[in-house]
Design an enzyme around this catalytic site. Structure first.
Site, PDB file in Angstrom:
ATOM      1  N   HIS A 185      51.150  60.317  -6.364  1.00 42.18           N
ATOM      2  CA  HIS A 185      52.081  59.609  -5.398  1.00 42.18           C
ATOM      3  C   HIS A 185      51.578  59.930  -3.803  1.00 42.18           C
ATOM      4  CE1 HIS A 185      56.617  57.632  -5.076  1.00 42.18           C
ATOM      5  NE2 HIS A 185      55.693  57.370  -3.083  1.00 42.18           N
ATOM      6  N   GLU A 192      64.292  55.401  -5.867  1.00 43.34           N
ATOM      7  CA  GLU A 192      64.569  56.325  -4.277  1.00 43.34           C
ATOM      8  C   GLU A 192      66.128  55.889  -3.727  1.00 43.34           C
ATOM      9  OE1 GLU A 192      61.494  54.726  -2.105  1.00 43.34           O
ATOM     10  OE2 GLU A 192      61.609  56.785  -0.294  1.00 43.34           O
TER      11      GLU A 192
HETATM   12  N1  ADE Z   1      55.981  53.222   2.016  1.00 40.09           N
HETATM   13  C1  ADE Z   1      55.390  54.240   1.923  1.00 40.09           C
HETATM   14  N2  ADE Z   1      56.325  55.578   1.650  1.00 40.09           N
HETATM   15  C2  ADE Z   1      56.856  55.115   1.176  1.00 40.09           C
HETATM   16  C3  ADE Z   1      58.244  54.945   0.422  1.00 40.09           C
HETATM   17  N3  ADE Z   1      59.165  56.564  -0.005  1.00 40.09           N
HETATM   18  N4  ADE Z   1      59.028  54.360  -0.133  1.00 40.09           N
HETATM   19  C4  ADE Z   1      59.146  53.052  -0.124  1.00 40.09           C
HETATM   20  N5  ADE Z   1      57.854  52.674   0.408  1.00 40.09           N
HETATM   21  C5  ADE Z   1      57.151  53.307   0.956  1.00 40.09           C
HETATM   22 ZN    ZN Z   2      56.201  56.068  -1.834  1.00 38.64          ZN
END
Ligand code: ADE
Ligand code: ZN
Length: 320
Positions: free
Chosen positions: A14, A197
């Site tokens: 990731h 997230e």
């Molecule tokens: N684009 C880059 N980093 C990201 C993240 N942590 N969450 C969502 N989109 C992203």
């Molecule tokens: Zn990301």
């Protein structure tokens, strides 16, 4: 532990290539391409990297990406990251790129992918680093635009292993992209999506049930739903967790409160990643080191997390 973290061969699953743009390269490219950026000095840049949410970061991340114009710029960006991989003993990396961040500014899809791919090829030959590319759709844009991006990718299909979903999560649930993910699956792409997230557990359920993803990016809010925890465990669905990112973007209060080792203990398939290392204060090794410092991670846990990253990779037994 620091030595062991350095010494063990690792994989990263990731990582946004645009998130590896270090201030020095940002300034150099801004000057070369005559692009105005909202900072005068590296100190000013660092000062601006005081985020309080995902969106506060994304605003700066997209501003930074405007310095990338030429194929050579994408090559240099990617090559710098790969040199860091070599330094950190990362032997396999699965890199996300956001074509729409660039095509919306008039940069051609082929410029982006050819620059990145050239660096990946060079790294395979000269640094012995294997890699795959994941093309992410920006979820604050429409599904129609994602379909257009999927179409643009067609001539480059052999360079892209998976499609993903990133950018502003809240208010842009996975369900918005159901049909384009269905089409990507028909075209034999692997599938990943950021979920859980900032968004709650329902975003993770949607990514599983509507998008049929192979992996969840982040996924840390799964711990709010016992049924989901059980489902993730039973089905061995990988969560590509990014500890420094989560603390920098205030998805968790502090590293001491991070749930990654709790999830590992529960038997979930979690592993460590750096997300946007130039913005979050560390690459992969620094993420592992933070878990030692703040969560007392032991050697067995470290080895299990690293093993999980190879197991969840799209290498699928090809090497590792
Ligand atoms: N684009 C880059 N980093 C990201 C993240 N942590 N969450 C969502 N989109 C992203
Ligand atoms: Zn990301």
């Amino acid at each position: 532990m620091k030595n062991l973290i350095q010494k063990l061969p690792k994989a990263e699953l990731h990582l946004h290539i645009e998130g590896t743009l270090e201030p020095k390269l940002m300034f150099r490219l801004a000057k070369k391409n005559k692009i105005k950026i909202p900072f005068k000095t590296v100190a000013e840049v660092k000062e601006a990297y005081n985020f309080n949410s995902l969106q506060s970061f994304l605003d700066i991340y997209y501003a930074g990406a405007t310095v990338l114009i030429k194929e050579q710029d994408f090559f240099e960006l990617t090559w710098e990251y790969l040199l860091t991989c070599k330094e950190q003993n990362i032997v396999h990396t699965e890199i996300m790129f956001d074509p729409q961040t660039h095509t919306s500014r008039g940069v051609k899809f082929e410029t982006v992918i050819n620059g990145i791919s050239r660096a990946l090829e060079k790294a395979k030959n000269e640094l012995e680093i294997s890699s795959f590319l994941i093309m992410s759709f920006l979820r604050h844009l429409s599904q129609k635009e994602a379909f257009e991006t999927l179409k643009e990718a067609e001539p480059f299909k052999n360079k892209i292993i998976a499609v993903g979903l990133d950018s502003s999560e809240l208010g842009n649930p996975p369900s918005k992209f159901k049909e384009v993910f269905e089409e990507a699956k028909k075209q034999s792409y692997k599938l990943v999506a950021h979920a859980g997230e900032e968004g709650d557990a329902s975003y993770i359920w949607e990514a599983i049930n509507l998008l049929h993803v192979d992996r969840i990016d982040h996924g840390i809010r799964c711990d709010e739903d016992e049924k989901l925890l059980e489902y993730l465990k039973q089905n061995k669905i990988p969560l590509t967790v990014c500890p420094l990112s989560n603390t920098k973007l205030k998805a968790v209060k502090s590293m001491k409160n991070h749930n990654i080792l709790k999830l590992l203990k529960k038997g979930l398939h979690v592993m460590v990643n750096s997300d946007d290392p130039a913005y979050f204060g560390g690459y992969l090794n620094e993420n592992y080191e933070a878990l030692v410092k703040d969560l007392n991670m032991n050697e067995d846990e470290l080895k299990k997390l690293i093993q999980n990253s190879f197991d969840a990779s799209f290498l699928e037994g090809k090497i590792s």
